[in-house]
Design a protein around this motif. Structure first.
Motif, PDB file in Angstrom:
ATOM      1  N   SER A 290       1.083  -1.315  -0.194  1.00 16.21           N
ATOM      2  CA  SER A 290      -0.331   0.027  -0.319  1.00 16.21           C
ATOM      3  C   SER A 290       1.328   1.508   0.176  1.00 16.21           C
ATOM      4  CB  SER A 290      -1.144  -0.073   1.525  1.00 16.21           C
ATOM      5  OG  SER A 290      -1.559  -1.245   1.114  1.00 16.21           O
ATOM      6  N   ASP A 291       2.030   0.938   0.127  1.00 17.77           N
ATOM      7  CA  ASP A 291       3.134   2.662   0.199  1.00 17.77           C
ATOM      8  C   ASP A 291       4.020   2.666  -0.901  1.00 17.77           C
ATOM      9  OD1 ASP A 291       2.159   2.772   3.140  1.00 17.77           O
ATOM     10  OD2 ASP A 291       3.823   1.316   3.776  1.00 17.77           O
ATOM     11  N   SER A 292       3.392   1.270  -1.725  1.00 17.90           N
ATOM     12  CA  SER A 292       4.516   1.746  -3.334  1.00 17.90           C
ATOM     13  C   SER A 292       3.501   2.965  -4.051  1.00 17.90           C
ATOM     14  CB  SER A 292       3.978   0.724  -4.488  1.00 17.90           C
ATOM     15  OG  SER A 292       4.396  -0.452  -3.079  1.00 17.90           O
ATOM     16  N   PRO A 293       4.311   3.413  -4.576  1.00 17.09           N
ATOM     17  CA  PRO A 293       3.584   4.927  -5.454  1.00 17.09           C
ATOM     18  C   PRO A 293       3.473   4.774  -6.946  1.00 17.09           C
ATOM     19  CG  PRO A 293       6.196   4.583  -6.037  1.00 17.09           C
ATOM     20  CD  PRO A 293       6.278   3.456  -5.366  1.00 17.09           C
ATOM     21  N   LEU A 294       2.144   5.163  -6.939  1.00 20.04           N
ATOM     22  CA  LEU A 294       1.504   5.466  -8.251  1.00 20.04           C
ATOM     23  C   LEU A 294       2.353   4.533  -9.280  1.00 20.04           C
ATOM     24  CD1 LEU A 294      -0.841   5.224 -10.031  1.00 20.04           C
ATOM     25  CD2 LEU A 294      -1.480   7.520 -10.156  1.00 20.04           C
ATOM     26  N   SER A 295       3.948   5.495  -9.293  1.00 16.92           N
ATOM     27  CA  SER A 295       4.308   5.273 -10.926  1.00 16.92           C
ATOM     28  C   SER A 295       4.991   3.523 -10.739  1.00 16.92           C
ATOM     29  CB  SER A 295       5.646   6.128 -10.304  1.00 16.92           C
ATOM     30  OG  SER A 295       6.175   5.579  -9.507  1.00 16.92           O
ATOM     31  N   GLU A 296       4.909   2.474  -9.603  1.00 15.16           N
ATOM     32  CA  GLU A 296       4.981   1.403  -9.921  1.00 15.16           C
ATOM     33  C   GLU A 296       4.383   0.578 -10.914  1.00 15.16           C
ATOM     34  OE1 GLU A 296       6.516  -2.167  -6.549  1.00 15.16           O
ATOM     35  OE2 GLU A 296       6.618  -0.160  -5.816  1.00 15.16           O
ATOM     36  N   VAL A 297       2.711   1.012  -9.672  1.00 12.41           N
ATOM     37  CA  VAL A 297       1.730   0.314 -11.470  1.00 12.41           C
ATOM     38  C   VAL A 297       1.810   0.554 -12.836  1.00 12.41           C
ATOM     39  CG1 VAL A 297      -1.141   0.906 -11.448  1.00 12.41           C
ATOM     40  CG2 VAL A 297       0.063   1.297  -9.352  1.00 12.41           C
ATOM     41  N   ALA A 298       2.603   1.887 -12.939  1.00 12.12           N
ATOM     42  CA  ALA A 298       3.254   2.975 -14.259  1.00 12.12           C
ATOM     43  C   ALA A 298       3.797   1.738 -15.186  1.00 12.12           C
ATOM     44  CB  ALA A 298       3.844   3.714 -14.208  1.00 12.12           C
ATOM     45  N   LYS A 322     -11.953  10.018 -11.204  1.00  9.94           N
ATOM     46  CA  LYS A 322     -11.240  10.448 -10.483  1.00  9.94           C
ATOM     47  C   LYS A 322      -9.887  10.448 -12.343  1.00  9.94           C
ATOM     48  CE  LYS A 322      -7.755  11.455  -6.934  1.00  9.94           C
ATOM     49  NZ  LYS A 322      -7.101  11.072  -5.508  1.00  9.94           N
ATOM     50  N   THR A 323      -9.262  11.277 -12.071  1.00 10.37           N
ATOM     51  CA  THR A 323      -8.214  11.283 -13.186  1.00 10.37           C
ATOM     52  C   THR A 323      -7.353  11.606 -12.365  1.00 10.37           C
ATOM     53  OG1 THR A 323      -9.752  11.716 -15.158  1.00 10.37           O
ATOM     54  CG2 THR A 323      -7.418  12.198 -15.154  1.00 10.37           C
ATOM     55  N   PHE A 324      -5.929  10.898 -12.803  1.00  7.42           N
ATOM     56  CA  PHE A 324      -4.725  10.939 -11.304  1.00  7.42           C
ATOM     57  C   PHE A 324      -4.021  11.825 -12.344  1.00  7.42           C
ATOM     58  CE2 PHE A 324      -6.936   6.714 -10.132  1.00  7.42           C
ATOM     59  CZ  PHE A 324      -6.567   7.425  -8.680  1.00  7.42           C
ATOM     60  N   SER A 325      -2.849  12.957 -12.089  1.00  5.58           N
ATOM     61  CA  SER A 325      -2.515  13.926 -12.971  1.00  5.58           C
ATOM     62  C   SER A 325      -0.828  13.130 -12.389  1.00  5.58           C
ATOM     63  CB  SER A 325      -2.331  15.368 -12.048  1.00  5.58           C
ATOM     64  OG  SER A 325      -1.841  15.243 -10.777  1.00  5.58           O
ATOM     65  N   ARG A 326      -0.065  13.543 -12.965  1.00  5.59           N
ATOM     66  CA  ARG A 326       1.046  12.982 -12.949  1.00  5.59           C
ATOM     67  C   ARG A 326       1.642  13.362 -11.776  1.00  5.59           C
ATOM     68  NH1 ARG A 326       2.536   9.547 -16.993  1.00  5.59           N
ATOM     69  NH2 ARG A 326       4.601   9.821 -15.923  1.00  5.59           N
ATOM     70  N   SER A 327       1.584  14.373 -11.208  1.00  6.29           N
ATOM     71  CA  SER A 327       2.219  14.572  -9.703  1.00  6.29           C
ATOM     72  C   SER A 327       1.536  13.545  -9.025  1.00  6.29           C
ATOM     73  CB  SER A 327       1.430  16.353  -9.231  1.00  6.29           C
ATOM     74  OG  SER A 327      -0.298  16.058  -9.514  1.00  6.29           O
ATOM     75  N   ASP A 328       0.625  12.972  -9.132  1.00  4.36           N
ATOM     76  CA  ASP A 328      -0.329  11.630  -8.260  1.00  4.36           C
ATOM     77  C   ASP A 328       1.326  10.209  -8.129  1.00  4.36           C
ATOM     78  OD1 ASP A 328      -2.216  13.081  -7.262  1.00  4.36           O
ATOM     79  OD2 ASP A 328      -2.951  12.950  -8.928  1.00  4.36           O
ATOM     80  N   PHE A 329       1.394  10.146  -9.306  1.00  8.62           N
ATOM     81  CA  PHE A 329       2.881   9.644  -9.512  1.00  8.62           C
ATOM     82  C   PHE A 329       3.862   8.906  -8.524  1.00  8.62           C
ATOM     83  CE2 PHE A 329       0.513   9.216 -13.802  1.00  8.62           C
ATOM     84  CZ  PHE A 329       0.720   8.394 -14.452  1.00  8.62           C
ATOM     85  N   SER A 330       4.061   9.959  -7.497  1.00  6.09           N
ATOM     86  CA  SER A 330       4.914   9.983  -6.426  1.00  6.09           C
ATOM     87  C   SER A 330       3.920   9.270  -5.471  1.00  6.09           C
ATOM     88  CB  SER A 330       5.699  11.059  -6.459  1.00  6.09           C
ATOM     89  OG  SER A 330       5.194  12.811  -6.197  1.00  6.09           O
ATOM     90  N   LYS A 331       3.023   9.615  -5.145  1.00  7.92           N
ATOM     91  CA  LYS A 331       1.740   9.473  -4.038  1.00  7.92           C
ATOM     92  C   LYS A 331       2.131   7.684  -3.897  1.00  7.92           C
ATOM     93  CE  LYS A 331      -0.187  14.542  -4.536  1.00  7.92           C
ATOM     94  NZ  LYS A 331      -1.487  15.062  -4.262  1.00  7.92           N
ATOM     95  N   SER A 332       1.946   7.438  -2.740  1.00  2.51           N
ATOM     96  CA  SER A 332       1.362   6.509  -2.271  1.00  2.51           C
ATOM     97  C   SER A 332       0.025   5.503  -2.828  1.00  2.51           C
ATOM     98  CB  SER A 332       2.030   5.578  -1.652  1.00  2.51           C
ATOM     99  OG  SER A 332       0.748   6.391  -0.292  1.00  2.51           O
ATOM    100  N   LEU A 333      -0.333   4.372  -2.708  1.00  2.00           N
ATOM    101  CA  LEU A 333      -1.435   4.018  -3.179  1.00  2.00           C
ATOM    102  C   LEU A 333      -2.674   4.407  -1.587  1.00  2.00           C
ATOM    103  CD1 LEU A 333      -0.532   0.436  -4.553  1.00  2.00           C
ATOM    104  CD2 LEU A 333      -1.022   2.168  -6.383  1.00  2.00           C
ATOM    105  N   ARG A 334      -1.779   4.578  -0.681  1.00  2.00           N
ATOM    106  CA  ARG A 334      -3.108   4.433   0.488  1.00  2.00           C
ATOM    107  C   ARG A 334      -3.201   5.929   0.452  1.00  2.00           C
ATOM    108  NH1 ARG A 334      -1.991   1.687   5.031  1.00  2.00           N
ATOM    109  NH2 ARG A 334       0.237   1.086   4.841  1.00  2.00           N
ATOM    110  N   GLU A 335      -2.286   7.203   0.104  1.00  2.00           N
ATOM    111  CA  GLU A 335      -2.110   8.290  -0.007  1.00  2.00           C
ATOM    112  C   GLU A 335      -3.728   8.981  -1.513  1.00  2.00           C
ATOM    113  OE1 GLU A 335       1.381  10.042   0.978  1.00  2.00           O
ATOM    114  OE2 GLU A 335       1.580  10.080  -0.925  1.00  2.00           O
TER     115      GLU A 335
END
Length: 348
Positions: A290-298, A322-335
């Motif tokens: 859950s602490d993985s960033p969205l970039s890991e999903v990419a 909801k649409t996730f921006s590029r700034s969201d890629f550094s946030k965790s899945l939990r956040e």
């Protein structure tokens, strides 16, 4: 003799060759000198000290002495002086063509050139060339020289043409070799690109296999944890994969019910995700911390298909929309509120 030298010089002959010819022929006249020049025109002029007069001159002198002795003998025998003079040998005559020569040297030269081999002594005296004969000889000589220059010019032109053909052929061969080398380089480059593509595909397949293996391990772990929470017996490794598939299906079909169970998102250490492509096709599922960033999903979805790039892929969620921006890629899945499970729409 000075007249013969001046005549030869006026004809354009080299003075050194004129001196050589006159000395070598014993100053016997214009014709022998010209014949000597033509015969030896391709030879270098030797030093005058090393040039000896023709033996014919000496022979002629000896013959003259012998003739004088013969005349004295005839006078002793009572023969008249006139008869003695008439009996004196004055030339050599070719029996085959009738030409007469002043001495044996010229006769030998004629034999070498014509191949005639029958000569006899003659009392005829070789008369010196008249001015008209000299002019004729000069014209003949010039005609021979012009003909020789013409033949040489033709030969030079033929040699130049042959050299030009060789140069052009060498240029064509060089151009052909260059084209062949370029074609080989192009084939080599194409083969290298093909091999690189194959290697990339193998690398992606290896990454995909590793992800699937990791996904299987996580699914088994999640199944065990769920069984512990629900108080059910833990399934063995042989049936864990089936249980993981069932768990994935239930998590996908009812993400909202899991969220409505009253559990806080921060209580889940792992997040189950189903990723669907906006272009259609088979969905992809994975379990990440859950602490993985969205970039890991990419990175995960880019490893599954060659049409997706980590730098350009975008994600969206239908519920809640909801649409996730590029700034969201550094946030965790939990956040981002994606725990414990969520469905994402990926656009390449």
């Amino acid at each position: 003799m000075a007249g013969d030298k001046e005549t030869l010089l006026s004809m354009g002959f080299d003075p050194a060759r004129v001196e050589w010819a006159l000395k070598a022929t014993g100053n016997r006249g214009l014709q022998p000198a010209m014949d000597h020049i033509l015969e030896n025109e391709s030879k270098p002029v030797p030093a005058m000290d090393s040039v000896s007069e023709s033996s014919a001159a000496a022979g002629g002198s000896a013959n003259a002495d012998d003739d004088d002795e013969d005349a004295d003998a005839l006078r002793d025998l009572g023969v008249g002086a006139a008869a003695a003079v008439e009996a004196k040998v004055r030339s050599i005559k070719c029996s085959q063509c009738g030409k007469i020569f002043k001495n044996t040297a010229l006769a030998n030269y004629h034999a070498e050139k014509s191949g005639h081999d029958q000569f006899e002594e003659s009392t005829e005296e070789v008369k010196p060339l008249t001015e008209e004969e000299k002019k004729e000889k000069l014209a003949e000589l010039r005609a021979k020289m012009a003909e020789k220059r013409s033949r040489q010019s033709i030969q030079d032109a033929a040699d130049a043409k042959a050299n030009e053909n060789l140069r052009r052929k060498a240029g064509k061969d060089l151009h052909k070799i260059k084209e062949e080398l370029q074609a080989k380089e192009a084939l080599k480059e194409a083969a290298q690109k093909k091999q690189d593509k194959i290697n990339d595909a193998k690398a992606r397949a290896a990454v995909k296999a590793q992800i699937e293996a990791d996904k299987k391990v996580r699914a088994e772990k999640a199944a065990k944890e769920k069984a512990l929470r629900e108080g059910r017996p833990i399934e063995d490794a042989g049936t864990s994969s089936t249980s993981a598939s069932a768990t994935s299906a239930s998590a996908t079909s009812a993400p909202s019910s899991s969220a409505g169970a009253g559990m806080a998102s921060k209580d889940f250490k792992e997040t189950r995700l189903q990723i669907r492509m906006s272009t259609g096709g088979q969905p992809y599922t994975t379990t990440l911390p859950s602490d993985s960033p969205l970039s890991e999903v990419a990175e995960f979805i880019a490893a599954q298909t060659l049409s997706v790039s980590v730098d350009t892929v975008t994600f969206a969620q239908h519920f809640p929309r909801k649409t996730f921006s590029r700034s969201d890629f550094s946030k965790s899945l939990r956040e981002l509120g994606l725990t414990p499970s969520a469905v994402l729409i990926a656009t390449p």
